[in-house]
Design a protein around this motif. Structure first.
Motif, short mmCIF file in Angstrom:
data_model
loop_
_atom_site.label_atom_id
_atom_site.label_comp_id
_atom_site.label_asym_id
_atom_site.label_seq_id
_atom_site.Cartn_x
_atom_site.Cartn_y
_atom_site.Cartn_z
N LEU A 89 47.12 46.98 76.50
CA LEU A 89 46.74 46.42 77.81
C LEU A 89 48.62 46.73 78.61
O LEU A 89 48.09 46.02 79.97
CB LEU A 89 47.44 44.76 77.52
N HIS A 90 49.76 46.61 77.85
CA HIS A 90 50.64 46.80 78.88
C HIS A 90 51.18 48.08 79.64
O HIS A 90 50.94 48.04 80.20
CB HIS A 90 52.09 46.89 77.34
N GLU A 139 45.17 48.32 70.44
CA GLU A 139 44.68 46.48 71.06
C GLU A 139 45.35 45.31 69.84
O GLU A 139 45.37 44.38 70.51
CB GLU A 139 43.81 46.59 69.94
N CYS A 140 45.50 46.04 68.82
CA CYS A 140 46.67 45.26 67.41
C CYS A 140 48.03 44.97 68.43
O CYS A 140 47.96 44.15 68.19
CB CYS A 140 46.16 45.63 66.56
N SER A 141 48.10 45.75 68.73
CA SER A 141 50.19 46.04 69.52
C SER A 141 50.26 45.08 70.12
O SER A 141 51.23 44.84 71.07
CB SER A 141 50.66 46.97 69.43
N GLY A 142 48.59 45.65 71.72
CA GLY A 142 49.31 45.08 72.48
C GLY A 142 49.72 46.45 73.83
O GLY A 142 49.78 46.46 75.01
N SER A 143 50.16 47.46 73.33
CA SER A 143 50.34 48.47 73.36
C SER A 143 49.60 49.10 75.55
O SER A 143 49.71 49.23 76.10
CB SER A 143 50.28 49.64 72.75
#
Length: 88
Positions: free
Chosen positions: A47-48, A41-45
């Motif tokens: 979603l990616h 959630e923090c790094s965007g992994s």
């Protein structure tokens, strides 16, 4: 996780109470239950990976073979199969 001096962030009364149990040592204070963020959630992994997997499913539904998807996304045959045949 970074180191923070207790005497800078804690009230003096609370610091004295904690010192009754431990002093001169490092102590870990965990986040309250329910406030922990899920993986990615923090790094965007997260979603990616969702966007990548959606693109893989979309390409497969438009006629791309699993072998072609392996080349395009640099993933193994089994990884592509798992993504394509998952129910998401």
């Amino acid at each position: 996780m970074k180191y923070i001096k207790a005497d800078v962030v804690l009230p003096e009364a609370l610091l004295k109470e904690i010192q009754k149990y431990i002093h001169g040592e490092l102590i870990y204070i965990p986040n309250p239950k329910g406030t922990r963020k899920k993986w990615g959630e923090c790094s965007g992994s997260k979603l990616h990976l969702k966007q990548r997997n959606d693109a893989i499913r979309d390409s497969y539904s438009k006629g791309c073979s699993i072998d072609q998807l392996c080349e395009k996304f640099c993933l193994s045959f089994d990884s592509i199969k798992k993504i394509v045949y998952s129910s998401k």
